[in-house]
Design an enzyme around this catalytic site. Structure first.
Site, mmCIF file in Angstrom:
data_model
loop_
_atom_site.group_PDB
_atom_site.id
_atom_site.type_symbol
_atom_site.label_atom_id
_atom_site.label_comp_id
_atom_site.label_asym_id
_atom_site.label_seq_id
_atom_site.Cartn_x
_atom_site.Cartn_y
_atom_site.Cartn_z
ATOM 1 C CB CYS A 1 -15.967 27.328 15.580
ATOM 2 S SG CYS A 1 -16.936 25.813 15.813
ATOM 3 C CE LYS B 1 -5.446 17.187 6.441
ATOM 4 N NZ LYS B 1 -4.579 18.071 7.339
ATOM 5 C CG PHE C 1 -5.567 23.666 15.582
ATOM 6 C CD1 PHE C 1 -5.667 24.122 16.882
ATOM 7 C CD2 PHE C 1 -5.721 24.595 14.559
ATOM 8 C CE1 PHE C 1 -5.924 25.454 17.176
ATOM 9 C CE2 PHE C 1 -5.976 25.928 14.832
ATOM 10 C CZ PHE C 1 -6.081 26.361 16.145
#
Length: 497
Positions: free
Chosen positions: A281, A173, A149
């Site tokens: 991240c 996806k 996200f």
């Protein structure tokens, strides 16, 4: 209510399951969008469309593939504000940050435009009398990407442009929390001339993920997300014979030596810890202050943190937006509230923060924790929010040992004026990406992104040369065209002379 549907075989396809996931505006807390959640049959339809398209796309000329990618780049540039607005509306990050995300994704589209150079083979002539050997790379077939996200446009662009440039077809996806940017990218690819079925988008939850991991026609899976899910992706995909690149979480350390410019270090710590609300991240989540730098550095960071402007992402005055969901905001706050009990000093407490007129939004302020024990949850866990921990080390050797003992090895940075110390650090630190006076060392598109240890599972880093190798497989061809004068029978063992 707006519904985000799938993109299969070159067109929008309504979800048929009756299952939908909520998509919130994080700045208001309101839900005005829902996303269709795919069934096994719908995933199968996307894979079938990709498999059918591969029959022709896999043999399409490099010239035609790159022409389409050049057109896609033009369209993304033309629609970058629109893409940024979709990102801000569903993720919450400020508009400038969303534009930056699109720009970094475009680097990989540009890399894909140069795929002809990347796919050049090798040739050795006359390896034996009249014998030549060549090495070539060919596409895998249908490949899949599962994206997070926090970068709903950039991370998909890390994957599908390289994959399709190499001749594969792709099933994406994206995160069901902010799905619209990925769907818009698929529409732009179709507008650029990408044939139907080469790029497909299915939205969904674990049902869709597991089907992609199990599907016999999916040759490879790329993933970016948390470490536990990356481990799951790798184990399940490998169980079903797939090639995997799964990028996991991080706890990135920024080492500050006593000779560093502390104002410069403090500025960069703020940018790297609190940019994008810490939902990345490659965020710096730990500053390691060496020697007597700690007190002054913490004060400088705290002074700057107090001046940050937090608000809706579509407000040009905002420097940091909300978190993605209420549940995630509350989880981030729990780490700050529990830090003092575990021995940390809470210098700045961002919990309970609200924005006037947006009281229902998923906002949280920035937090700064000092003298954090390495046993504390705030140090050990990936928080994925605007929380910066400061730990103290007496020496460089103590600091490097602390960093290298982390289970993660995604990114790290050193701030110093000493070139020798910096060179030693880049060789000794156990991380896949290193910054020297650069707090977030995300490589440019023609280098590859990826960490070490629990930050990466699978075969290759993402994009760059590693990305090209991941989405292709090598073949060696040995050729002899006998001279018309050759002939006769010889049963002896062939020799290289």
């Amino acid at each position: 209510m707006k519904t985000v549907n799938h993109w299969i075989g070159g067109k929008a396809v309504e979800g048929a399951t009756g299952r939908f996931g909520p998509v919130y505006n994080p700045a208001t807390g309101a839900q005005d969008t829902q996303v269709a959640l795919a069934s096994v049959d719908e995933v199968d339809a996307a894979v079938a469309a990709a498999k059918d398209a591969f029959r022709s796309w896999g043999t399409t000329s490099l010239a035609k593939r790159t022409a389409i990618l050049f057109k896609l780049r033009e369209l993304i540039v033309a629609h970058r504000d629109e893409l940024a607005e979709l990102i801000t509306a569903e993720h919450g990050k400020v508009h400038s940050d969303a534009l930056g995300e699109v720009a970094r994704g475009l680097e990989i589209v540009e890399l894909a435009c140069s795929i002809a150079e990347k796919l050049k083979g090798e040739l050795s002539t006359q390896v034996s009398s009249g014998v030549d050997v060549s090495s070539i790379r060919q596409p895998l077939g249908v490949v899949a990407g599962i994206t997070p996200f926090n970068f709903p446009a950039m991370v998909p662009m890390w994957m599908f442009p390289v994959a399709i440039a190499c001749g594969n077809t792709f099933v994406l996806k994206p995160s069901e929390k902010d799905p619209s940017a990925a769907l818009r990218l698929a529409g732009l690819a179709a507008e650029a001339g990408l044939p139907d079925g080469v790029l497909n988008v299915v939205h969904g939850d674990k049902v869709a993920v597991d089907r992609l991991l199990e599907h016999p026609d999916v040759a490879a899976v790329s993933f970016v997300g948390s470490t536990p899910i990356a481990q799951y992706i790798q184990s399940k995909a490998v169980e079903h014979g797939k090639r995997v690149q799964a990028l996991g979480g991080a706890k990135n350390h920024m080492l500050v030596l006593p000779d560093a410019d502390l104002d410069f270090a403090a500025d960069n710590a703020i940018n790297a810890a609190y940019g994008s609300a810490g939902e990345r991240c490659m965020a710096v989540s730990v500053v390691v202050a060496v020697g007597d730098t700690g007190d002054e550095l913490v004060k400088k960071i705290a002074d700057r943190a107090a001046k940050l402007r937090i608000g809706p992402g579509n407000d040009p005055a905002s420097e940091m937006g909300p978190l993605i969901t209420k549940e995630h905001r509350d989880k981030v706050a729990s780490y700050v509230r529990g830090a003092a009990a575990q021995g940390a000093e809470v210098v700045v407490d961002g919990t309970g923060y609200t924005v006037e007129g947006h009281e229902d939004g998923f906002f949280i302020g920035v937090s700064l924790l000092d003298k954090v024990p390495t046993t504390a949850d705030a140090y050990r866990d990936e928080i994925f929010g605007p929380v910066l921990c400061v730990v103290r080390a007496e020496t460089y050797d103590e600091a490097i040992e602390l960093i290298n003992s982390s289970r993660w090895g995604n990114g790290t940075a050193i701030f110093t004026r000493d070139g020798g110390a910096a060179r030693r650090f880049q060789l000794e630190v156990e991380a896949g990406m290193v910054g020297v006076n650069v707090p977030i060392p995300v490589p440019v598109g023609y280098h590859s992104f990826g960490g070490w240890k629990d930050s990466l599972f699978g075969d290759h880093h993402i994009y760059g040369n590693d990305g090209v190798h991941f989405y292709t497989r090598g073949k060696v061809v040995t050729t002899r065209w006998p001279d018309p004068s050759d002939g006769g029978i010889n049963l002896g063992f062939p020799s290289n002379h």
